[in-house]
Scaffold this motif. Structure first.
Motif, mmCIF file in Angstrom:
data_model
loop_
_atom_site.group_PDB
_atom_site.id
_atom_site.type_symbol
_atom_site.label_atom_id
_atom_site.label_comp_id
_atom_site.label_asym_id
_atom_site.label_seq_id
_atom_site.Cartn_x
_atom_site.Cartn_y
_atom_site.Cartn_z
ATOM 1 N N HIS A 137 0.861 -1.334 0.076
ATOM 2 C CA HIS A 137 0.067 0.093 -0.126
ATOM 3 C C HIS A 137 0.813 1.088 0.232
ATOM 4 C CE1 HIS A 137 -3.766 -2.356 0.405
ATOM 5 N NE2 HIS A 137 -3.251 -2.957 1.376
ATOM 6 N N GLY A 138 1.994 1.386 0.971
ATOM 7 C CA GLY A 138 2.730 2.820 0.970
ATOM 8 C C GLY A 138 3.915 2.261 0.465
ATOM 9 N N GLY A 139 4.522 1.153 0.276
ATOM 10 C CA GLY A 139 5.666 0.728 -0.603
ATOM 11 C C GLY A 139 6.827 0.861 0.456
ATOM 12 N N MET A 140 6.452 0.867 1.793
ATOM 13 C CA MET A 140 7.705 0.818 2.774
ATOM 14 C C MET A 140 8.079 -0.644 2.706
ATOM 15 S SD MET A 140 7.950 3.726 4.392
ATOM 16 C CE MET A 140 7.268 5.006 4.839
ATOM 17 N N VAL A 141 9.577 -0.461 2.696
ATOM 18 C CA VAL A 141 10.164 -1.921 2.746
ATOM 19 C C VAL A 141 10.805 -2.462 4.387
ATOM 20 C CG1 VAL A 141 12.238 -3.435 1.905
ATOM 21 C CG2 VAL A 141 11.138 -1.263 0.414
ATOM 22 N N TYR A 142 10.396 -3.532 4.778
ATOM 23 C CA TYR A 142 10.778 -4.012 6.258
ATOM 24 C C TYR A 142 12.094 -4.988 5.767
ATOM 25 C CZ TYR A 142 7.009 -1.096 7.758
ATOM 26 O OH TYR A 142 6.203 -0.105 7.972
ATOM 27 N N PHE A 143 13.018 -4.834 6.579
ATOM 28 C CA PHE A 143 14.041 -5.856 6.710
ATOM 29 C C PHE A 143 15.124 -5.978 7.583
ATOM 30 C CE2 PHE A 143 15.706 -1.897 5.137
ATOM 31 C CZ PHE A 143 16.998 -1.803 5.264
ATOM 32 N N THR A 144 15.666 -7.156 7.657
ATOM 33 C CA THR A 144 16.741 -7.430 8.840
ATOM 34 C C THR A 144 18.260 -7.269 8.349
ATOM 35 O OG1 THR A 144 16.446 -9.698 8.502
ATOM 36 C CG2 THR A 144 14.830 -8.824 10.268
ATOM 37 N N ASP A 145 18.860 -7.348 9.423
ATOM 38 C CA ASP A 145 20.226 -7.188 9.370
ATOM 39 C C ASP A 145 20.586 -8.365 10.587
ATOM 40 O OD1 ASP A 145 23.038 -7.087 8.618
ATOM 41 O OD2 ASP A 145 23.416 -5.142 9.396
ATOM 42 N N THR A 146 21.106 -9.404 10.218
ATOM 43 C CA THR A 146 21.352 -10.505 11.246
ATOM 44 C C THR A 146 22.165 -10.286 12.409
ATOM 45 O OG1 THR A 146 20.715 -12.309 9.761
ATOM 46 C CG2 THR A 146 22.048 -12.615 11.621
ATOM 47 N N SER A 147 23.283 -9.433 11.744
ATOM 48 C CA SER A 147 24.385 -9.059 12.933
ATOM 49 C C SER A 147 25.098 -7.879 12.370
ATOM 50 C CB SER A 147 25.376 -10.219 13.139
ATOM 51 O OG SER A 147 26.548 -9.816 13.712
ATOM 52 N N SER A 163 1.582 -8.006 8.561
ATOM 53 C CA SER A 163 0.377 -8.401 8.954
ATOM 54 C C SER A 163 -0.478 -8.067 7.566
ATOM 55 C CB SER A 163 -0.303 -7.844 10.134
ATOM 56 O OG SER A 163 -0.282 -6.302 10.041
ATOM 57 N N LYS A 164 -1.760 -8.761 7.533
ATOM 58 C CA LYS A 164 -2.377 -8.576 6.316
ATOM 59 C C LYS A 164 -3.049 -6.958 5.974
ATOM 60 C CE LYS A 164 -6.009 -10.806 3.666
ATOM 61 N NZ LYS A 164 -6.919 -11.828 3.607
ATOM 62 N N ASP A 165 -3.155 -6.420 7.117
ATOM 63 C CA ASP A 165 -3.632 -4.748 7.211
ATOM 64 C C ASP A 165 -2.567 -3.786 7.516
ATOM 65 O OD1 ASP A 165 -3.541 -5.488 9.909
ATOM 66 O OD2 ASP A 165 -5.554 -5.036 10.383
ATOM 67 N N GLY A 166 -1.353 -4.544 7.709
ATOM 68 C CA GLY A 166 -0.261 -3.553 7.676
ATOM 69 C C GLY A 166 0.048 -2.930 9.322
ATOM 70 N N VAL A 194 5.375 -24.595 10.710
ATOM 71 C CA VAL A 194 4.481 -24.290 11.845
ATOM 72 C C VAL A 194 3.781 -23.067 11.307
ATOM 73 C CG1 VAL A 194 4.222 -23.398 14.077
ATOM 74 C CG2 VAL A 194 6.530 -24.686 13.627
ATOM 75 N N LYS A 195 2.437 -23.469 11.687
ATOM 76 C CA LYS A 195 1.158 -22.404 11.256
ATOM 77 C C LYS A 195 0.807 -21.766 12.324
ATOM 78 C CE LYS A 195 -2.915 -22.315 8.322
ATOM 79 N NZ LYS A 195 -4.181 -23.233 7.730
ATOM 80 N N LEU A 196 0.558 -20.475 12.175
ATOM 81 C CA LEU A 196 0.089 -19.646 13.289
ATOM 82 C C LEU A 196 -1.203 -18.742 12.593
ATOM 83 C CD1 LEU A 196 3.383 -18.372 14.902
ATOM 84 C CD2 LEU A 196 2.339 -20.390 15.495
ATOM 85 N N ASP A 197 -2.073 -18.337 13.407
ATOM 86 C CA ASP A 197 -3.165 -17.578 13.106
ATOM 87 C C ASP A 197 -2.444 -15.948 13.090
ATOM 88 O OD1 ASP A 197 -3.373 -16.381 15.743
ATOM 89 O OD2 ASP A 197 -5.440 -17.819 15.797
ATOM 90 N N ALA A 198 -3.326 -14.968 12.819
ATOM 91 C CA ALA A 198 -3.093 -13.546 12.941
ATOM 92 C C ALA A 198 -2.727 -13.119 14.195
ATOM 93 C CB ALA A 198 -4.096 -12.851 12.068
ATOM 94 N N GLN A 199 -3.138 -13.875 15.272
ATOM 95 C CA GLN A 199 -2.984 -13.402 16.620
ATOM 96 C C GLN A 199 -1.773 -14.194 17.261
ATOM 97 O OE1 GLN A 199 -6.297 -14.095 15.290
ATOM 98 N NE2 GLN A 199 -6.321 -11.841 14.958
ATOM 99 N N GLY A 200 -1.335 -14.983 16.567
ATOM 100 C CA GLY A 200 -0.187 -15.806 17.085
ATOM 101 C C GLY A 200 -0.689 -16.949 17.912
ATOM 102 N N ASN A 201 -1.662 -17.577 17.532
ATOM 103 C CA ASN A 201 -2.205 -18.855 18.145
ATOM 104 C C ASN A 201 -1.666 -20.150 17.081
ATOM 105 O OD1 ASN A 201 -3.744 -17.700 20.480
ATOM 106 N ND2 ASN A 201 -5.251 -17.033 18.971
ATOM 107 N N TYR A 254 6.248 -6.094 15.957
ATOM 108 C CA TYR A 254 6.578 -4.514 16.405
ATOM 109 C C TYR A 254 5.274 -4.023 15.816
ATOM 110 C CZ TYR A 254 8.754 0.128 15.866
ATOM 111 O OH TYR A 254 8.831 1.172 16.079
ATOM 112 N N TRP A 255 4.586 -3.123 16.595
ATOM 113 C CA TRP A 255 3.285 -2.442 16.152
ATOM 114 C C TRP A 255 3.779 -1.256 15.233
ATOM 115 C CZ3 TRP A 255 -1.269 -4.595 16.513
ATOM 116 C CH2 TRP A 255 -1.405 -5.698 17.501
ATOM 117 N N LEU A 256 3.073 -1.194 14.275
ATOM 118 C CA LEU A 256 3.314 -0.005 13.248
ATOM 119 C C LEU A 256 2.167 0.951 13.551
ATOM 120 C CD1 LEU A 256 4.462 -2.043 9.958
ATOM 121 C CD2 LEU A 256 5.904 -0.790 11.496
ATOM 122 N N ARG A 257 1.144 0.833 13.618
ATOM 123 C CA ARG A 257 -0.202 1.655 13.773
ATOM 124 C C ARG A 257 -0.916 1.236 15.162
ATOM 125 N NH1 ARG A 257 -1.237 0.504 7.926
ATOM 126 N NH2 ARG A 257 -2.902 -0.594 8.545
ATOM 127 N N GLY A 258 -2.018 2.110 15.396
ATOM 128 C CA GLY A 258 -2.778 1.832 16.409
ATOM 129 C C GLY A 258 -2.272 2.349 17.748
#
Length: 241
Positions: A76-86, A133-136, A196-203, A152-156
């Motif tokens: 939607h916004g084009g933001m790129v999220y990524f990790t640097d392991t070390s 997450s599906k709604d970002g 491992v399969k989890l739902d959107a709430q972490g169950n 990590y929460w981005l909104r709300g």
């Protein structure tokens, strides 16, 4: 001819699911053709048909990337999220990052409009996979040596805070969202891989156990695709529901 209403409704639901999955896959493919993490060369961008890669970012906060790993993009916004392991060890020295208990991993965000990189989280234990997450409203990051998934929460109301999404018994690698908004995590323990399969709430929802060591699991078109950095083949479980 009499048509069973239940069969007809099931067919409509399946068609809707297939259409949604195709649309989501189209967005994913578009994203993945353009942006990728290369462990040694940074965050890269290519054209829709390949060609020479352009470096988008090679450092953050004055520290060069040492071991880029997972990536996901907000379509939607084009933001790129990524990790640097070390920030100490490179990909070729990943075992040292594990054995020394290195906690210098980072979760970052690249803004294509400003071309700036923001570090969202510091001090991660072998930062690995990333999934929005599906709604970002949040982004997940796996910590391989800590054996957990952080959110990590981005909104709300909880924006810019972090909590534990799920704890695993083994070491998680990559994580991918499915069409329903849940997640598949590649996990390894004692040389055995599991999905491992989890739902959107972490169950916890499901697990596929007894696999070869794995680094990637993704569900598309009803099939479960499995990848590994140590095997020279891609596995697939057909018609996986």
């Amino acid at each position: 001819m009499v048509v069973d209403g239940r069969v007809e409704e099931k067919g409509r639901k399946e068609n809707r699911r297939r259409k949604e999955e195709e649309e989501e896959e189209g967005r994913c493919e578009k994203r993945k053709r353009h942006v990728s993490c290369y462990a040694y060369f940074g965050l890269l961008k290519t054209g829709p048909y390949g060609g020479a890669a352009q470096a988008l970012a090679t450092s953050a906060e004055g520290f060069p990337f040492r071991f880029l790993n997972g990536v996901d993009i907000d379509h939607h916004g084009g933001m790129v999220y990524f990790t640097d392991t070390s920030t100490i060890y490179q990909r070729r020295n990943w075992e040292l990052s594990v054995s020394t208990g290195d906690k210098t991993g980072r979760l970052m965000r690249y803004d294509p409009s400003t071309k700036n990189v923001t570090v969202l989280l510091h001090g991660l234990s072998f930062a690995n996979g990333v999934a929005l997450s599906k709604d970002g409203d949040f982004v997940l990051v796996t910590q391989t040596t800590a054996k957990n998934i952080l959110r990590y929460w981005l909104r709300g109301p909880r924006a810019n805070t972090v909590d534990t999404f799920f704890n695993l018994r083994g070491a998680p690698d990559n994580i991918n969202r499915n069409i329903n908004g849940g997640f598949w995590v590649a996990e390894n323990s004692a040389g055995i891989g599991k999905a491992v399969k989890l739902d959107a709430q972490g169950n916890f929802l499901d697990v596929v156990d007894g696999l070869n060591p794995m680094s990637h699991v993704e569900q598309r078109y009803g099939n479960l695709w499995i990848g590994s950095v140590v095997n020279n083949f891609v596995g697939v479980i057909l018609h996986f529901v």
